[in-house]
Design an enzyme around this catalytic site. Structure first.
Site, PDB file in Angstrom:
ATOM      1  N   ARG A 137     -41.177-104.639  39.919  1.00 55.63           N
ATOM      2  CA  ARG A 137     -41.785-105.886  39.431  1.00 55.63           C
ATOM      3  C   ARG A 137     -40.771-106.693  38.627  1.00 55.63           C
ATOM      4  O   ARG A 137     -40.738-107.915  38.704  1.00 55.63           O
ATOM      5  CB  ARG A 137     -43.033-105.570  38.606  1.00 55.63           C
ATOM      6  CG  ARG A 137     -44.142-105.033  39.508  1.00 55.63           C
ATOM      7  CD  ARG A 137     -45.374-104.647  38.740  1.00 55.63           C
ATOM      8  NE  ARG A 137     -46.362-104.079  39.672  1.00 55.63           N
ATOM      9  CZ  ARG A 137     -47.633-103.879  39.394  1.00 55.63           C
ATOM     10  NH1 ARG A 137     -48.110-104.200  38.211  1.00 55.63           N
ATOM     11  NH2 ARG A 137     -48.450-103.375  40.301  1.00 55.63           N
ATOM     12  N   HIS A 181     -41.408 -89.692  43.377  1.00 58.90           N
ATOM     13  CA  HIS A 181     -40.521 -90.336  42.402  1.00 58.90           C
ATOM     14  C   HIS A 181     -39.149 -89.731  42.683  1.00 58.90           C
ATOM     15  O   HIS A 181     -38.747 -88.744  42.085  1.00 58.90           O
ATOM     16  CB  HIS A 181     -40.989 -90.038  40.969  1.00 58.90           C
ATOM     17  CG  HIS A 181     -40.020 -90.494  39.913  1.00 58.90           C
ATOM     18  ND1 HIS A 181     -39.612 -91.800  39.788  1.00 58.90           N
ATOM     19  CD2 HIS A 181     -39.360 -89.821  38.946  1.00 58.90           C
ATOM     20  CE1 HIS A 181     -38.762 -91.899  38.783  1.00 58.90           C
ATOM     21  NE2 HIS A 181     -38.572 -90.706  38.264  1.00 58.90           N
ATOM     22  N   ASP A 236     -40.858 -96.737  38.747  1.00 57.65           N
ATOM     23  CA  ASP A 236     -40.233 -97.418  39.890  1.00 57.65           C
ATOM     24  C   ASP A 236     -40.964 -98.736  40.172  1.00 57.65           C
ATOM     25  O   ASP A 236     -40.348 -99.742  40.518  1.00 57.65           O
ATOM     26  CB  ASP A 236     -40.293 -96.503  41.127  1.00 57.65           C
ATOM     27  CG  ASP A 236     -39.916 -95.081  40.748  1.00 57.65           C
ATOM     28  OD1 ASP A 236     -38.779 -94.673  40.984  1.00 57.65           O
ATOM     29  OD2 ASP A 236     -40.760 -94.381  40.164  1.00 57.65           O
ATOM     30  N   VAL A 257     -40.912 -84.976  38.969  1.00 60.44           N
ATOM     31  CA  VAL A 257     -42.205 -85.162  38.302  1.00 60.44           C
ATOM     32  C   VAL A 257     -43.400 -84.808  39.198  1.00 60.44           C
ATOM     33  O   VAL A 257     -44.386 -84.244  38.724  1.00 60.44           O
ATOM     34  CB  VAL A 257     -42.320 -86.581  37.699  1.00 60.44           C
ATOM     35  CG1 VAL A 257     -42.473 -87.654  38.750  1.00 60.44           C
ATOM     36  CG2 VAL A 257     -43.451 -86.642  36.703  1.00 60.44           C
TER      37      VAL A 257
HETATM   38  P1  NAD Z   1     -33.324 -84.262  26.980  1.00 62.76           P
HETATM   39  O1  NAD Z   1     -32.401 -83.155  27.339  1.00 62.76           O
HETATM   40  O2  NAD Z   1     -32.867 -85.353  26.105  1.00 62.76           O
HETATM   41  O3  NAD Z   1     -34.641 -83.630  26.301  1.00 62.76           O
HETATM   42  C1  NAD Z   1     -35.280 -82.496  26.778  1.00 62.76           C
HETATM   43  C2  NAD Z   1     -35.910 -81.819  25.567  1.00 62.76           C
HETATM   44  O4  NAD Z   1     -36.684 -80.723  26.028  1.00 62.76           O
HETATM   45  C3  NAD Z   1     -34.867 -81.255  24.587  1.00 62.76           C
HETATM   46  O5  NAD Z   1     -35.120 -81.772  23.298  1.00 62.76           O
HETATM   47  C4  NAD Z   1     -35.086 -79.757  24.662  1.00 62.76           C
HETATM   48  O6  NAD Z   1     -34.847 -79.089  23.428  1.00 62.76           O
HETATM   49  C5  NAD Z   1     -36.564 -79.707  25.065  1.00 62.76           C
HETATM   50  N1  NAD Z   1     -36.976 -78.428  25.633  1.00 62.76           N
HETATM   51  C6  NAD Z   1     -36.365 -77.686  26.579  1.00 62.76           C
HETATM   52  N2  NAD Z   1     -37.083 -76.569  26.821  1.00 62.76           N
HETATM   53  C7  NAD Z   1     -38.175 -76.624  26.026  1.00 62.76           C
HETATM   54  C8  NAD Z   1     -39.291 -75.774  25.815  1.00 62.76           C
HETATM   55  N3  NAD Z   1     -39.436 -74.622  26.477  1.00 62.76           N
HETATM   56  N4  NAD Z   1     -40.217 -76.150  24.916  1.00 62.76           N
HETATM   57  C9  NAD Z   1     -40.100 -77.311  24.216  1.00 62.76           C
HETATM   58  N5  NAD Z   1     -39.059 -78.152  24.379  1.00 62.76           N
HETATM   59  C10 NAD Z   1     -38.112 -77.810  25.256  1.00 62.76           C
HETATM   60  O7  NAD Z   1     -33.868 -84.820  28.355  1.00 62.76           O
HETATM   61  P2  NAD Z   1     -34.567 -86.242  28.572  1.00 62.76           P
HETATM   62  O8  NAD Z   1     -33.545 -87.272  28.864  1.00 62.76           O
HETATM   63  O9  NAD Z   1     -35.535 -86.463  27.463  1.00 62.76           O
HETATM   64  O10 NAD Z   1     -35.352 -85.971  29.937  1.00 62.76           O
HETATM   65  C11 NAD Z   1     -36.488 -85.117  29.956  1.00 62.76           C
HETATM   66  C12 NAD Z   1     -37.069 -85.053  31.356  1.00 62.76           C
HETATM   67  O11 NAD Z   1     -37.610 -86.329  31.710  1.00 62.76           O
HETATM   68  C13 NAD Z   1     -36.024 -84.731  32.445  1.00 62.76           C
HETATM   69  O12 NAD Z   1     -36.615 -83.850  33.374  1.00 62.76           O
HETATM   70  C14 NAD Z   1     -35.764 -86.076  33.080  1.00 62.76           C
HETATM   71  O13 NAD Z   1     -35.292 -85.973  34.403  1.00 62.76           O
HETATM   72  C15 NAD Z   1     -37.153 -86.667  33.023  1.00 62.76           C
HETATM   73  N6  NAD Z   1     -37.253 -88.112  33.218  1.00 62.76           N
HETATM   74  C16 NAD Z   1     -38.329 -88.532  33.916  1.00 62.76           C
HETATM   75  C17 NAD Z   1     -38.507 -89.875  34.182  1.00 62.76           C
HETATM   76  C18 NAD Z   1     -39.722 -90.302  34.980  1.00 62.76           C
HETATM   77  O14 NAD Z   1     -39.812 -91.431  35.476  1.00 62.76           O
HETATM   78  N7  NAD Z   1     -40.702 -89.445  35.112  1.00 62.76           N
HETATM   79  C19 NAD Z   1     -37.567 -90.818  33.727  1.00 62.76           C
HETATM   80  C20 NAD Z   1     -36.482 -90.351  32.981  1.00 62.76           C
HETATM   81  C21 NAD Z   1     -36.316 -88.985  32.748  1.00 62.76           C
END
Ligand code: NAD
Length: 307
Positions: free
Chosen positions: A160, A182, A155, A129
């Site tokens: 917490r 992260h 996190d 991220v």
């Molecule tokens: P997921 O595979 O369930 O969903 C991803 C979605 O993105 C899918 O629906 C896919 O079709 C879509 N996608 C891919 N390319 C695309 C594009 N060019 N345009 C539009 N849509 C597109 O994945 P998820 O479990 O939802 O995770 C998504 C992201 O969030 C991952 O990178 C994951 O690591 C991250 N994440 C971040 C945190 C955080 O704290 N920031 C926590 C959990 C997950």
């Protein structure tokens, strides 16, 4: 090119998989200022179904929200665009392993948003991220404060919860922060961790603090090993950040913010309001914490330099 338009309380979610839909579901279930949710994904048929499913919950929602599958044209008057699109962590993959895949996805998404004239806040959840947020900042050429990553807000919530659980105290009365990447180099700012007005270090032994830090750091791996992905809590984190923006709260959250000193985005206590991140809270680090922060910043910097 769609010129400047009036800001609404519209949220556009790009990437409606586990995380994007958990965010949408949490928005629907909480009373927020959001009055419109637009879903965008490569899989048009699935998001049509998602929009129908969410709409059927509206009779029980605390406030009225328009929910539909849309297109990039919807970005022009959005208050917030939340990007959750991209590849997810597979078992054994670190967040940094995702970078090359998500870079290309982000480029194609931002290239479609900018011509609409979007002038709201970018909120990035996709991993890694901190780096995806930096990429969004650079590629969009938006002011740094208007590009926010979820950073270590999740996190911090995990921390917490764990402290509250251990001390049988409401996690809302725990004031403690996870800072840095992260990812694997994140760390807990124990010198500034309080329950009410008492330092957490007064309640817990060093070994207990270390154990909590480890649980926070490994939480995603532990969840992914058990259920394949993490999404409910991040969905609620994204709602928390959304409320801070739309209610102009000036709330302190450890979102991923721009560090001028390092030219990176990194999780730091930041003041979040309607203009995004408006300032950073200066942290009184111990020498050890200073070193940990600088180590985390160097790790992010190394990845950012590869972009
Ligand atoms: P997921 O595979 O369930 O969903 C991803 C979605 O993105 C899918 O629906 C896919 O079709 C879509 N996608 C891919 N390319 C695309 C594009 N060019 N345009 C539009 N849509 C597109 O994945 P998820 O479990 O939802 O995770 C998504 C992201 O969030 C991952 O990178 C994951 O690591 C991250 N994440 C971040 C945190 C955080 O704290 N920031 C926590 C959990 C997950």
């Amino acid at each position: 090119m769609g010129g400047k338009t009036t800001m609404t309380n519209k949220v556009v979610i790009i990437g409606c998989g586990n995380v994007g839909m958990s965010y949408a579901y949490a928005l629907l279930n909480q009373r927020t200022k959001v009055n419109e949710i637009v879903l965008i994904d490569l899989d048009q048929q699935r998001i049509d179904g998602e929009a129908m499913d969410l709409n059927h919950g509206l009779p029980f929602a605390p406030s009225k929200i328009k929910i539909r599958a849309g297109s990039y044209d919807d970005c022009k008057d959005a208050a917030i665009i939340c990007i959750c699109a991209g590849a997810n962590q597979e078992k054994g993959e670190t967040r940094l392993d995702l970078l090359s895949k998500n870079n290309l996805i982000f480029k194609s998404i931002i290239d479609k948003i900018i011509p609409t004239g979007f002038d709201g806040i970018f909120l990035v959840a996709t991993n890694p991220v901190d780096i995806m947020t930096y990429f969004t900042f650079k590629h969009s050429k938006f002011p740094a404060g208007k590009v926010i990553g979820s950073g270590t807000t999740l996190d911090t919530a995990r921390l917490r919860y764990l402290i509250g659980d251990k001390l049988s105290v409401n996690p809302k009365n725990v004031h403690a922060y996870v800072m840095g990447e992260h990812g694997d180099s994140e760390f807990v700012l124990w010198s500034n961790a309080y329950v009410g007005s008492v330092s957490v270090q007064k309640f817990l032994e060093k070994s207990e603090l270390d154990n909590i830090s480890l649980q926070v750091k490994n939480a995603a791996y532990e969840i992914i090993n058990r259920k394949g992905a993490t999404y409910y809590a991040i969905g609620m984190v994204l709602v928390r950040i959304t409320n801070a923006i739309l209610d102009d709260e000036n709330t302190i959250l450890t979102v991923s913010s721009y560090s001028k000193e390092h030219d990176i985005y990194i999780g730091m206590p930041s003041v979040v309001g309607k203009n995004g991140v408006t300032s950073l809270i200066e942290v009184n680090f111990t020498e050890e914490e200073k070193e940990k922060f600088s180590n985390s910043a160097n790790i992010i910097k190394k990845e950012v330099d590869k972009l």
